[in-house]
Design a protein around this motif. Structure first.
Motif, PDB file in Angstrom:
ATOM      1  N   LYS A  28       0.857  -1.187   0.000  1.00  0.00           N
ATOM      2  CA  LYS A  28       0.000   0.000   0.000  1.00  0.00           C
ATOM      3  C   LYS A  28       0.890   1.233   0.000  1.00  0.00           C
ATOM      4  O   LYS A  28       1.824   1.336   0.794  1.00  0.00           O
ATOM      5  CB  LYS A  28      -0.876  -0.013   1.256  1.00  0.00           C
ATOM      6  CG  LYS A  28      -1.960   1.036   1.292  1.00  0.00           C
ATOM      7  CD  LYS A  28      -3.206   0.553   0.586  1.00  0.00           C
ATOM      8  CE  LYS A  28      -4.340   1.548   0.751  1.00  0.00           C
ATOM      9  NZ  LYS A  28      -5.460   1.233  -0.144  1.00  0.00           N
ATOM     10  N   LYS A  30      -0.617   4.579  -0.420  1.00  0.00           N
ATOM     11  CA  LYS A  30      -1.374   5.758  -0.021  1.00  0.00           C
ATOM     12  C   LYS A  30      -2.782   5.375   0.435  1.00  0.00           C
ATOM     13  O   LYS A  30      -3.265   4.271   0.138  1.00  0.00           O
ATOM     14  CB  LYS A  30      -1.461   6.776  -1.166  1.00  0.00           C
ATOM     15  CG  LYS A  30      -2.135   6.256  -2.419  1.00  0.00           C
ATOM     16  CD  LYS A  30      -2.057   7.311  -3.533  1.00  0.00           C
ATOM     17  CE  LYS A  30      -2.564   6.742  -4.851  1.00  0.00           C
ATOM     18  NZ  LYS A  30      -2.441   7.722  -5.954  1.00  0.00           N
ATOM     19  N   ILE A  31      -3.415   6.290   1.136  1.00  0.00           N
ATOM     20  CA  ILE A  31      -4.816   6.139   1.549  1.00  0.00           C
ATOM     21  C   ILE A  31      -5.659   6.984   0.612  1.00  0.00           C
ATOM     22  O   ILE A  31      -5.414   8.173   0.454  1.00  0.00           O
ATOM     23  CB  ILE A  31      -5.014   6.606   3.004  1.00  0.00           C
ATOM     24  CG1 ILE A  31      -4.232   5.703   3.968  1.00  0.00           C
ATOM     25  CG2 ILE A  31      -6.497   6.616   3.371  1.00  0.00           C
ATOM     26  CD1 ILE A  31      -4.210   6.219   5.397  1.00  0.00           C
ATOM     27  N   ARG A  32      -6.645   6.347  -0.018  1.00  0.00           N
ATOM     28  CA  ARG A  32      -7.482   7.038  -0.989  1.00  0.00           C
ATOM     29  C   ARG A  32      -8.869   7.272  -0.395  1.00  0.00           C
ATOM     30  O   ARG A  32      -9.533   6.342   0.037  1.00  0.00           O
ATOM     31  CB  ARG A  32      -7.580   6.230  -2.279  1.00  0.00           C
ATOM     32  CG  ARG A  32      -6.218   6.039  -2.950  1.00  0.00           C
ATOM     33  CD  ARG A  32      -6.229   4.951  -4.006  1.00  0.00           C
ATOM     34  NE  ARG A  32      -7.080   5.304  -5.129  1.00  0.00           N
ATOM     35  CZ  ARG A  32      -8.159   4.598  -5.500  1.00  0.00           C
ATOM     36  NH1 ARG A  32      -8.539   3.536  -4.820  1.00  0.00           N
ATOM     37  NH2 ARG A  32      -8.856   4.969  -6.547  1.00  0.00           N
ATOM     38  N   VAL A  70       0.022   3.693   9.855  1.00  0.00           N
ATOM     39  CA  VAL A  70      -0.863   2.532   9.933  1.00  0.00           C
ATOM     40  C   VAL A  70      -0.008   1.321  10.311  1.00  0.00           C
ATOM     41  O   VAL A  70       0.838   0.873   9.529  1.00  0.00           O
ATOM     42  CB  VAL A  70      -1.583   2.280   8.598  1.00  0.00           C
ATOM     43  CG1 VAL A  70      -2.582   1.130   8.748  1.00  0.00           C
ATOM     44  CG2 VAL A  70      -2.308   3.541   8.125  1.00  0.00           C
ATOM     45  N   VAL A  79      -2.144  10.724   2.107  1.00  0.00           N
ATOM     46  CA  VAL A  79      -3.588  10.684   1.835  1.00  0.00           C
ATOM     47  C   VAL A  79      -3.910  11.421   0.541  1.00  0.00           C
ATOM     48  O   VAL A  79      -3.381  12.496   0.273  1.00  0.00           O
ATOM     49  CB  VAL A  79      -4.379  11.310   3.005  1.00  0.00           C
ATOM     50  CG1 VAL A  79      -5.881  11.250   2.725  1.00  0.00           C
ATOM     51  CG2 VAL A  79      -4.046  10.604   4.319  1.00  0.00           C
ATOM     52  N   ASP A 107     -10.460   3.714   0.041  1.00  0.00           N
ATOM     53  CA  ASP A 107     -10.336   3.228   1.417  1.00  0.00           C
ATOM     54  C   ASP A 107     -11.423   3.809   2.314  1.00  0.00           C
ATOM     55  O   ASP A 107     -11.961   3.115   3.177  1.00  0.00           O
ATOM     56  CB  ASP A 107      -8.956   3.594   1.962  1.00  0.00           C
ATOM     57  CG  ASP A 107      -7.836   2.961   1.156  1.00  0.00           C
ATOM     58  OD1 ASP A 107      -7.753   1.725   1.119  1.00  0.00           O
ATOM     59  OD2 ASP A 107      -7.052   3.719   0.540  1.00  0.00           O
ATOM     60  N   ILE A 330      -7.684   6.001  13.125  1.00  0.00           N
ATOM     61  CA  ILE A 330      -6.981   5.077  12.229  1.00  0.00           C
ATOM     62  C   ILE A 330      -5.668   4.636  12.872  1.00  0.00           C
ATOM     63  O   ILE A 330      -5.327   3.447  12.875  1.00  0.00           O
ATOM     64  CB  ILE A 330      -6.710   5.745  10.862  1.00  0.00           C
ATOM     65  CG1 ILE A 330      -8.023   5.985  10.120  1.00  0.00           C
ATOM     66  CG2 ILE A 330      -5.794   4.865  10.006  1.00  0.00           C
ATOM     67  CD1 ILE A 330      -7.873   6.827   8.851  1.00  0.00           C
ATOM     68  N   LEU A 336      -6.591  -0.224   8.250  1.00  0.00           N
ATOM     69  CA  LEU A 336      -7.561   0.493   7.428  1.00  0.00           C
ATOM     70  C   LEU A 336      -8.896  -0.248   7.397  1.00  0.00           C
ATOM     71  O   LEU A 336      -9.781   0.100   6.618  1.00  0.00           O
ATOM     72  CB  LEU A 336      -7.023   0.664   6.001  1.00  0.00           C
ATOM     73  CG  LEU A 336      -5.718   1.459   5.864  1.00  0.00           C
ATOM     74  CD1 LEU A 336      -5.359   1.645   4.386  1.00  0.00           C
ATOM     75  CD2 LEU A 336      -5.816   2.818   6.551  1.00  0.00           C
TER      76      LEU A 336
END
Length: 406
Positions: A28, A30-32, A70, A79, A107, A330, A336
């Protein structure tokens, strides 16, 4: 070690590494986060001046420190917010919300702007077990079904927290008669219904109670009617576009009641600056927070003025603080996984710019810096009865300035 024993040990080691690899989180980077919002249409102005700046500031701050840590990935993840335009249409919003969940497989998601939008988005998010922070909207009807929507969290104050205090404030001002108008959507209807009940409890007579559709360009007939019946207070359940329209036309027709309240609009510094601080002195609106709320709130306000040249003194601190809360949830969950983060959010308290933020058993935000604000000497003061009050209410409101003067 004999050959048979060696083979058994080798197989055991292989099984261990294979199982570990299978249990490990996939790669992973990035956080989308998907945001189906109003980039065009009648709600676009409200989005641009309220939620967008709050989210953008939070996003910049998070990514400036490398992202959100995370544990399951053993690193910080930056993000990214992916935006789609719902064109201020509820049907378009729900279709795009499903798209961003099912096709884009983001996400997390952010709530659309507006009470009716939020009410429609909540069951969709809950259906797919996606956390929905109910920013930028607050439907009493949604609150009623929250027990059946475990993934939905209500953040903003709403009609049943604001209207009782507005009625108390008007009673404190000795108001006897009020005119009330409202937009024909869930926001307008819920606020009207709640206000009528609360005003009645305070023995304030509602002599005008009328609605109008979104997009109305001339509200002077309703204002002239209110002027004719000589009310003490004027109350409008509206969004920013209507708030600017009503204020300008009230000045034009010379309707300057002793108390003047609009739900969404006066809390903007852009509203104050458009008409002038002296002109809006005493105008009340939904809210409220200000630089006095906390040192962090003051810093946030300074950032808003520097980057966006304007502040929204109702929801922006809520939106920004809720994202700080979400970020910490988080990190606390270390994953996640929506369900695990949801459980953390439902039980933990985290410090935010708004103060220690927590949700009750039905996932309603319990942290409100204020409910009703009023412009006084250029500051949107909190005038709630009790300890949250930062200034006593002004009554009567000064007369509007002469045409052409601020």
């Amino acid at each position: 070690m004999n050959k048979k024993m060696f083979v058994l040990v080798a197989v055991a080691v292989l099984i261990f590494f294979v199982s570990t690899a299978l249990d490990a989180a996939p790669a992973k980077d990035k956080i989308r986060i998907g945001w189906i919002t109003s980039l065009s249409g009648i709600l676009a102005t409200a989005v641009a001046t309220t939620t967008a700046p709050a989210y953008e500031i939070w996003l910049e701050e998070v990514n400036a420190k490398g992202g959100i840590y995370v544990k399951e990935y053993g690193k910080k993840l930056p993000v990214e917010i992916i935006k789609y335009d719902n064109k201020s249409d509820v049907g378009t919003m729900t279709k795009l919300l499903e798209k961003v969940i099912l096709e884009d497989k983001v996400d997390f998601i952010l709530a659309p702007w507006g009470t009716a939008m939020l009410y429609a988005a909540a069951p969709v998010a809950n259906k797919y077990k996606y956390i929905l922070l109910g920013n930028a909207g607050g439907a009493i009807k949604l609150k009623e079904i929250m027990p059946k929507l475990p993934y939905v969290f209500s953040v903003l104050n709403m009609a049943d927290t604001q209207m009782p205090l507005l009625a108390e404030i008007l009673a404190e001002m000795k108001v006897k008669k009020a005119a009330l108008i409202y937009i024909q959507d869930l926001h307008g209807i819920e606020y009207r219904d709640q206000a009528v009940k609360d005003l009645k409890k305070q023995n304030i007579e509602v002599v005008i109670n009328k609605s109008f559709p979104h997009g109305t360009k001339d509200l002077s007939p309703l204002l002239k009617e209110a002027k004719t019946v000589n009310v003490d207070a004027f109350i409008g359940m509206v969004y920013p576009d209507e708030a600017f329209l009503i204020t300008g036309q009230a000045m034009e027709v010379g309707f300057s009641p002793k108390a003047f309240f609009l739900t969404v609009g006066p809390m903007l510094t852009q509203y104050r600056d458009a008409f002038g601080a002296k002109a809006v002195e005493g105008v009340m609106g939904g809210g409220a927070w200000n630089e006095k709320t906390s040192p962090e709130a003051k810093k946030f306000a300074e950032t808003l003025m520097t980057k966006y040249k304007g502040i929204e003194y109702w929801g922006q601190l809520f939106y920004y603080s809720s994202m700080q809360f979400f970020e910490k949830a988080i990190e606390e969950a270390g994953t996640l996984n929506q369900a695990k983060i949801r459980d953390v959010m439902a039980t933990k308290t985290f410090n935010t710019a708004m103060g220690p933020m927590k949700f009750d058993k039905t996932r309603i935000n319990m942290t409100h810096p204020g409910e009703i604000g009023q412009w006084q000497n250029g500051m949107f003061e909190i005038i709630d009865p009790g300890e949250k009050r930062t200034a006593k209410p002004i009554y009567p409101k000064p007369e509007w300035p002469a045409p052409g003067k601020k």
